[in-house]
Scaffold this active site. Structure first.
Site, mmCIF file in Angstrom:
data_model
loop_
_atom_site.group_PDB
_atom_site.id
_atom_site.type_symbol
_atom_site.label_atom_id
_atom_site.label_comp_id
_atom_site.label_asym_id
_atom_site.label_seq_id
_atom_site.Cartn_x
_atom_site.Cartn_y
_atom_site.Cartn_z
ATOM 1 N N LYS A 71 -6.900 -11.209 -4.877
ATOM 2 C CA LYS A 71 -7.904 -11.677 -3.929
ATOM 3 C C LYS A 71 -9.233 -10.960 -4.151
ATOM 4 O O LYS A 71 -9.262 -9.801 -4.572
ATOM 5 C CB LYS A 71 -7.423 -11.436 -2.496
ATOM 6 C CG LYS A 71 -8.301 -12.061 -1.429
ATOM 7 C CD LYS A 71 -7.749 -11.812 -0.039
ATOM 8 C CE LYS A 71 -7.996 -10.395 0.423
ATOM 9 N NZ LYS A 71 -7.791 -10.242 1.884
ATOM 10 N N LYS B 227 0.827 -1.212 0.000
ATOM 11 C CA LYS B 227 0.000 0.000 0.000
ATOM 12 C C LYS B 227 0.859 1.260 0.000
ATOM 13 O O LYS B 227 0.513 2.258 -0.662
ATOM 14 C CB LYS B 227 -0.938 -0.011 1.210
ATOM 15 C CG LYS B 227 -2.021 -1.084 1.114
ATOM 16 C CD LYS B 227 -2.935 -1.082 2.325
ATOM 17 C CE LYS B 227 -3.996 -2.158 2.209
ATOM 18 N NZ LYS B 227 -4.899 -2.192 3.391
ATOM 19 N N LYS C 180 -12.956 -6.640 -0.498
ATOM 20 C CA LYS C 180 -14.206 -5.915 -0.357
ATOM 21 C C LYS C 180 -14.060 -4.416 -0.528
ATOM 22 O O LYS C 180 -15.043 -3.682 -0.492
ATOM 23 C CB LYS C 180 -14.827 -6.211 1.014
ATOM 24 C CG LYS C 180 -13.957 -5.857 2.209
ATOM 25 C CD LYS C 180 -14.672 -6.233 3.490
ATOM 26 C CE LYS C 180 -13.815 -5.964 4.715
ATOM 27 N NZ LYS C 180 -12.638 -6.842 4.765
#
Length: 336
Positions: free
Chosen positions: A197, A112, A200
Site C-alpha cells: 500500500k 508489526k 505515509k
C-alpha cells in the site's frame, strides 16, 4: 440523517493514497449527504516510537490538508481526537468487553509485532489495544457508516462485534456501524512496490506521492513507476499489478474505468505521462489551498476548537450511558 465518522493518523505526510482512497470522497460526497465527523486521530500516533514535536506538526498539517481537500466546517465536524476526552474514556470501557484473542488476531498487529521480533525488539501495549480505541472513536458518535480502505475493514468489524456484545450484556447503548469503501482506487499501491500500500509512514519512499510534493516531484515519481515485463497495456490486477495501479490512479483522477482506459494506450510511457499530469492537476487546488491555510493558523485553530466542542457534545451522552450501563457510579454532582 446518516452519521459518518472517519479519520487520518498523523504518523507521516498525507499521500495520494489518502486522498483518492478517502479524503476526496469525504469532501465530495460524505459531508453533503450525512452528519459527518472527520478526525485527526493523534492518539493512534503514539502506538509506535515517535517524536512528540513531529506528531504535533503533522497533526496540524493533516487538519489543514483536510480543509484544503474541501471539508467545510459549515457542513461537517473537523477536530483532533485528543481534544475530546470521550475517546479515551470509552476506550477503557470497551477494553473491558474485548478479548485478548481478538486483539492478537488483528492483521496489522500481527504483521508489526512479527517485524519487531525479527529486529529483536517488542511493540508497545497500545499497539495491541489500539483497535479498541478505534472502536471507541466510532461508537462514541452513534456512527452508521465508516468509510475506510480495505486494510481497515477488520477494525470496523471489531467495532461492530464490540457494539453488539455490549448491547447484549448491558443494554442497548451503541449503534452498530458498517464499513463503506469507494469503488475505484480504494487502495492505491506504492509506485515502486505495487504489492504494498502507498503508506505515509515511509517519508523517503520514491514510490509514494505526497499531497505536498512539488509538481515536478510528482511527475518524476509517476514516470519512474514500476510496471511489468509485458508491452501491451491491459488492466490485470492479479498478473500486472504495477500497470493496474497506474490505470486505477488515472481512472480515479479522471472518473474513468481502468479497463476502458487501458484500451486507449499502446505504450507505458504515454500512460505514465497522462497519469502524472492527471495527478498534478487534481492535487493543484489542494496544495494552493493548503498554502493559504498555512498563512492563517488562527482560522485552523478556530475550526479545530469549534469542531472539538461539537464532537464533545455529540459523544458525551453516549459515553455517559455506557458508563452507567456497565456499572460505574455516576459522579455525585450529576446524581439526582
Amino acid at each position: 440523517m446518516t452519521r459518518v465518522f472517519s479519520g487520518v493518523k498523523p504518523t507521516g505526510h498525507l499521500t495520494l493514497g489518502n486522498y483518492l482512497g478517502a479524503m476526496r470522497r469525504w469532501a465530495a460526497v460524505d459531508q453533503h449527504r450525512s452528519d459527518a465527523l472527520f478526525c485527526v486521530v493523534d492518539l493512534h500516533a503514539l502506538t509506535v516510537d515517535h517524536d512528540p514535536a513531529r506528531v504535533r506538526r503533522l497533526s496540524r498539517q493533516a487538519a489543514s490538508l483536510l480543509l484544503a481537500a474541501g471539508l467545510d466546517p459549515e457542513l461537517c465536524t473537523v477536530f483532533v481526537q485528543s481534544h475530546v476526552d470521550e475517546h479515551a474514556r470509552l476506550s477503557y470501557v470497551l477494553e473491558c468487553v474485548a478479548t485478548d484473542g481478538e486483539m492478537r488476531r488483528m492483521i496489522q498487529y500481527k504483521e508489526k509485532a512479527a517485524r519487531e521480533r525479527v529486529r529483536g525488539g517488542s511493540v508497545r501495549l497500545s499497539l495491541l489495544t489500539y483497535p479498541v480505541l478505534m472502536a471507541a472513536d466510532i461508537l462514541a458518535y452513534g456512527t452508521d457508516e465508516v468509510p475506510v480502505g480495505e486494510d481497515q475493514t477488520q477494525h470496523v468489524e471489531l467495532a461492530r462485534d464490540l457494539a453488539v456484545r455490549f448491547n447484549q450484556r448491558y443494554g442497548h447503548t451503541f449503534v452498530v456501524p458498517r464499513a463503506t469503501r469507494p469503488a475505484v482506487a480504494a487502495r492505491v499501491m506504492n509506485l515502486q512496490e505495487p504489492a504494498s500500500k502507498m503508506g505515509k509512514s515511509d517519508d523517503t519512499g520514491p514510490g509514494i506521492v505526497y499531497l505536498l510534493d512539488e509538481p515536478d516531484v510528482m511527475r518524476k515519481k509517476v514516470m519512474r513507476a514500476v510496471t511489468d515485463s509485458g508491452r501491451d497495456v491491459v488492466y490485470d490486477p492479479e498478473e500486472r499489478a504495477g500497470l493496474a495501479n497506474l490505470l486505477e490512479i488515472l481512472a480515479a483522477c479522471t472518473d474513468g474505468e481502468p479497463a476502458e482506459l487501458a484500451g486507449g494506450y499502446d505504450s507505458y510511457g504515454a500512460l505514465k505521462k497522462d497519469t502524472a499530469e492527471a495527478v498534478v492537476e487534481m492535487l493543484r487546488p489542494v496544495r494552493e489551498r493548503h498554502m493559504e491555510l498555512s498563512a492563517d493558523p488562527g482560522y485552523v485553530d478556530g475550526v479545530l476548537r469549534e469542531g472539538a466542542e461539537k464532537a464533545r457534545a455529540m459523544a458525551r451522552p453516549t459515553v455517559d450511558d455506557a458508563y452507567r450501563a456497565i456499572g460505574l457510579l455516576p459522579p455525585v454532582n450529576a446524581a439526582r
